[in-house]
Design a protein around this motif. Structure first.
Motif, PDB file in Angstrom:
ATOM      1  N   PRO A   5       0.803  -1.237   0.000  1.00 59.25           N
ATOM      2  CA  PRO A   5       0.000   0.000   0.000  1.00 59.25           C
ATOM      3  C   PRO A   5       0.830   1.280   0.000  1.00 59.25           C
ATOM      4  CG  PRO A   5      -0.102  -1.083   2.145  1.00 59.25           C
ATOM      5  CD  PRO A   5       0.570  -2.047   1.214  1.00 59.25           C
ATOM      6  N   MET A   6       2.032   1.251   0.618  1.00 58.02           N
ATOM      7  CA  MET A   6       2.930   2.409   0.656  1.00 58.02           C
ATOM      8  C   MET A   6       2.180   3.661   1.100  1.00 58.02           C
ATOM      9  SD  MET A   6       5.195   1.691  -2.801  1.00 58.02           S
ATOM     10  CE  MET A   6       6.538   2.770  -2.262  1.00 58.02           C
ATOM     11  N   ALA A   7       1.504   3.534   2.242  1.00 56.72           N
ATOM     12  CA  ALA A   7       0.668   4.627   2.745  1.00 56.72           C
ATOM     13  C   ALA A   7       1.495   5.858   3.109  1.00 56.72           C
ATOM     14  CB  ALA A   7      -0.134   4.153   3.957  1.00 56.72           C
ATOM     15  N   TYR A   8       2.698   5.629   3.669  1.00 55.76           N
ATOM     16  CA  TYR A   8       3.533   6.766   4.082  1.00 55.76           C
ATOM     17  C   TYR A   8       4.001   7.558   2.863  1.00 55.76           C
ATOM     18  CZ  TYR A   8       6.190   9.044   7.781  1.00 55.76           C
ATOM     19  OH  TYR A   8       6.650   9.945   8.703  1.00 55.76           O
ATOM     20  N   GLU A   9       4.369   6.832   1.790  1.00 58.20           N
ATOM     21  CA  GLU A   9       4.781   7.501   0.554  1.00 58.20           C
ATOM     22  C   GLU A   9       3.611   8.278  -0.042  1.00 58.20           C
ATOM     23  OE1 GLU A   9       7.703   4.428   1.427  1.00 58.20           O
ATOM     24  OE2 GLU A   9       5.523   4.473   1.403  1.00 58.20           O
ATOM     25  N   THR A  10       2.409   7.704   0.049  1.00 59.30           N
ATOM     26  CA  THR A  10       1.217   8.388  -0.463  1.00 59.30           C
ATOM     27  C   THR A  10       0.963   9.673   0.313  1.00 59.30           C
ATOM     28  OG1 THR A  10       0.258   6.264  -1.100  1.00 59.30           O
ATOM     29  CG2 THR A  10      -1.242   8.131  -0.913  1.00 59.30           C
ATOM     30  N   GLN A  11       1.191   9.615   1.626  1.00 62.46           N
ATOM     31  CA  GLN A  11       1.034  10.816   2.459  1.00 62.46           C
ATOM     32  C   GLN A  11       2.012  11.913   2.036  1.00 62.46           C
ATOM     33  OE1 GLN A  11       1.446  10.044   6.667  1.00 62.46           O
ATOM     34  NE2 GLN A  11       1.779  12.194   7.149  1.00 62.46           N
ATOM     35  N   PHE A  12       3.231  11.523   1.679  1.00 61.87           N
ATOM     36  CA  PHE A  12       4.263  12.501   1.320  1.00 61.87           C
ATOM     37  C   PHE A  12       4.057  13.053  -0.088  1.00 61.87           C
ATOM     38  CE2 PHE A  12       8.476  13.345  -0.587  1.00 61.87           C
ATOM     39  CZ  PHE A  12       8.858  14.413   0.209  1.00 61.87           C
ATOM     40  N   PHE A  13       3.869  12.177  -1.065  1.00 59.11           N
ATOM     41  CA  PHE A  13       3.775  12.609  -2.460  1.00 59.11           C
ATOM     42  C   PHE A  13       2.393  13.161  -2.829  1.00 59.11           C
ATOM     43  CE2 PHE A  13       7.214   9.376  -2.743  1.00 59.11           C
ATOM     44  CZ  PHE A  13       8.214  10.216  -3.214  1.00 59.11           C
ATOM     45  N   PRO A  17       2.468   5.669  -5.216  1.00 56.90           N
ATOM     46  CA  PRO A  17       3.535   5.362  -6.176  1.00 56.90           C
ATOM     47  C   PRO A  17       3.084   4.366  -7.248  1.00 56.90           C
ATOM     48  CG  PRO A  17       4.399   5.381  -3.941  1.00 56.90           C
ATOM     49  CD  PRO A  17       2.917   5.491  -3.819  1.00 56.90           C
ATOM     50  N   GLN A  18       2.192   3.425  -6.873  1.00 64.59           N
ATOM     51  CA  GLN A  18       1.694   2.465  -7.858  1.00 64.59           C
ATOM     52  C   GLN A  18       0.915   3.169  -8.964  1.00 64.59           C
ATOM     53  OE1 GLN A  18       1.453   2.189  -4.606  1.00 64.59           O
ATOM     54  NE2 GLN A  18       2.072   0.154  -3.918  1.00 64.59           N
ATOM     55  N   THR A  19       0.125   4.178  -8.577  1.00 68.12           N
ATOM     56  CA  THR A  19      -0.625   4.939  -9.582  1.00 68.12           C
ATOM     57  C   THR A  19       0.334   5.680 -10.517  1.00 68.12           C
ATOM     58  OG1 THR A  19      -2.463   5.230  -8.031  1.00 68.12           O
ATOM     59  CG2 THR A  19      -2.366   6.730  -9.914  1.00 68.12           C
ATOM     60  N   CYS A  20       1.393   6.227  -9.945  1.00 71.97           N
ATOM     61  CA  CYS A  20       2.398   6.917 -10.766  1.00 71.97           C
ATOM     62  C   CYS A  20       3.015   5.965 -11.783  1.00 71.97           C
ATOM     63  CB  CYS A  20       3.470   7.507  -9.858  1.00 71.97           C
ATOM     64  SG  CYS A  20       4.825   8.309 -10.737  1.00 71.97           S
ATOM     65  N   MET A  21       3.398   4.768 -11.315  1.00 69.74           N
ATOM     66  CA  MET A  21       4.008   3.799 -12.227  1.00 69.74           C
ATOM     67  C   MET A  21       3.016   3.331 -13.287  1.00 69.74           C
ATOM     68  SD  MET A  21       7.050   3.748 -11.269  1.00 69.74           S
ATOM     69  CE  MET A  21       7.509   2.532 -12.508  1.00 69.74           C
ATOM     70  N   LEU A  22       1.748   3.186 -12.894  1.00 67.85           N
ATOM     71  CA  LEU A  22       0.738   2.761 -13.863  1.00 67.85           C
ATOM     72  C   LEU A  22       0.560   3.809 -14.962  1.00 67.85           C
ATOM     73  CD1 LEU A  22      -1.244   0.440 -14.373  1.00 67.85           C
ATOM     74  CD2 LEU A  22      -2.972   1.756 -13.131  1.00 67.85           C
ATOM     75  N   ARG A  23       0.596   5.073 -14.588  1.00 66.11           N
ATOM     76  CA  ARG A  23       0.478   6.139 -15.589  1.00 66.11           C
ATOM     77  C   ARG A  23       1.695   6.155 -16.518  1.00 66.11           C
ATOM     78  NH1 ARG A  23      -1.979  11.158 -11.946  1.00 66.11           N
ATOM     79  NH2 ARG A  23      -4.050  10.211 -11.608  1.00 66.11           N
ATOM     80  N   ILE A  24       2.874   5.914 -15.949  1.00 66.94           N
ATOM     81  CA  ILE A  24       4.087   5.835 -16.791  1.00 66.94           C
ATOM     82  C   ILE A  24       3.966   4.667 -17.760  1.00 66.94           C
ATOM     83  CG2 ILE A  24       6.568   5.398 -16.755  1.00 66.94           C
ATOM     84  CD1 ILE A  24       6.694   6.865 -14.080  1.00 66.94           C
ATOM     85  N   LEU A  89      13.742   2.453  -4.655  1.00 66.01           N
ATOM     86  CA  LEU A  89      14.806   3.450  -4.500  1.00 66.01           C
ATOM     87  C   LEU A  89      14.321   4.891  -4.682  1.00 66.01           C
ATOM     88  CD1 LEU A  89      17.699   1.646  -6.430  1.00 66.01           C
ATOM     89  CD2 LEU A  89      17.209   1.625  -3.976  1.00 66.01           C
ATOM     90  N   VAL A  90      13.438   5.116  -5.646  1.00 64.14           N
ATOM     91  CA  VAL A  90      13.060   6.494  -5.980  1.00 64.14           C
ATOM     92  C   VAL A  90      11.815   6.935  -5.218  1.00 64.14           C
ATOM     93  CG1 VAL A  90      12.422   8.061  -7.853  1.00 64.14           C
ATOM     94  CG2 VAL A  90      14.076   6.215  -8.265  1.00 64.14           C
ATOM     95  N   LEU A  91      10.769   6.123  -5.237  1.00 67.19           N
ATOM     96  CA  LEU A  91       9.489   6.506  -4.629  1.00 67.19           C
ATOM     97  C   LEU A  91       9.281   5.881  -3.259  1.00 67.19           C
ATOM     98  CD1 LEU A  91       7.194   6.197  -7.789  1.00 67.19           C
ATOM     99  CD2 LEU A  91       8.195   8.274  -6.822  1.00 67.19           C
ATOM    100  N   ASN A  92      10.341   5.446  -2.629  1.00 64.47           N
ATOM    101  CA  ASN A  92      10.240   4.786  -1.332  1.00 64.47           C
ATOM    102  C   ASN A  92      10.865   5.665  -0.251  1.00 64.47           C
ATOM    103  OD1 ASN A  92       9.796   2.497   0.500  1.00 64.47           O
ATOM    104  ND2 ASN A  92      12.025   2.424   0.544  1.00 64.47           N
ATOM    105  N   ILE A  93      10.180   5.788   0.875  1.00 62.52           N
ATOM    106  CA  ILE A  93      10.710   6.527   2.019  1.00 62.52           C
ATOM    107  C   ILE A  93      11.298   5.517   2.997  1.00 62.52           C
ATOM    108  CG2 ILE A  93      10.126   8.025   3.963  1.00 62.52           C
ATOM    109  CD1 ILE A  93       7.928   9.224   2.291  1.00 62.52           C
TER     110      ILE A  93
END
Length: 210
Positions: A5-13, A17-24, A89-93
């Motif tokens: 889920p990467m909830a902490y990354e979602t809070q920051f960005f 991050p999964q949505t970002c990668m899906l769009r890419i 590495l990039v989208l991970n806190i």
């Protein structure tokens, strides 16, 4: 696609991050499809310029689709590796990094029991605030009622002052003494009236019996 889920990354960005990668991924897919159409168009123009060429456009389209399928399969394999790198590495806190808004938790740590106690205390304070607000409203209503009663009493006092002035003008003496005498006279008149009513009732009863 990652299931973390990467909830902490979602809070920051502000996005997952999964949505970002899906769009890419979809952006690369669209770009690849558009490029294959451009290549196909160039090949068709080249074939038109070759005299006696036996290759027809449907054959070109079939080859284009096969090549597109080949590119998509290889792209999916490459994208899986790129996604892993991006999410790790990039989208991970890192676990040891706190966001600025969460640093206060590091300075003032608390347990689940303490948090629940704070919640209970907050609820009690809210109830007290509501009770005090209701009490204040009741006191305001009572104050308004007292103001109305005070205004009526002032009118009565003004009326008594007027009567006292009238009594003085007509030489009847002190208004208080006159009022007391008037009260006694009124009481006597009430007693006489009551006596007359009782005698009248007795007379009526006697007439009925006769």
């Amino acid at each position: 696609m990652s299931v973390n889920p990467m909830a902490y990354e979602t809070q920051f960005f502000g996005f997952t991050p999964q949505t970002c990668m899906l769009r890419i991924y979809f952006a690369f897919q669209d770009y690849l499809f558009e490029m294959m159409l451009v290549v196909e168009g160039v090949m068709l123009k080249k074939l038109d310029s070759i005299p006696g060429c036996k290759i027809r456009p449907p054959q070109i389209r079939k080859c284009t689709e096969k090549f597109l399928l080949f590119m998509r399969e290889h792209f999916d394999n490459l994208f899986a590796t790129m996604e892993e790198v991006m999410l790790q590495l990039v989208l991970n806190i890192p676990k040891n990094v706190l966001l600025p808004e969460d640093r206060v938790q590091e300075q003032y740590p608390y347990s689940k029991e303490e948090f629940q106690a704070l919640q209970d205390e907050l609820q009690q304070l809210q109830q007290q605030c509501r009770a005090e607000a209701a009490l204040e409203q009741a006191l305001r209503a009572e104050l308004e009622e007292q103001k109305a009663v005070t205004a009526e009493l002032e009118k009565i006092l003004q009326c008594f002052d007027g009567l006292e002035n009238i009594c003085r003008e007509h030489g009847t003496g002190n208004f208080k003494e006159s009022f007391a005498l008037l009260t006694k006279s009124s009481k006597k008149l009430q007693d006489v009236l009551k006596d007359i009513e009782e005698k009248s009732k007795k007379i009526k009863q006697h007439d009925r019996l006769v």
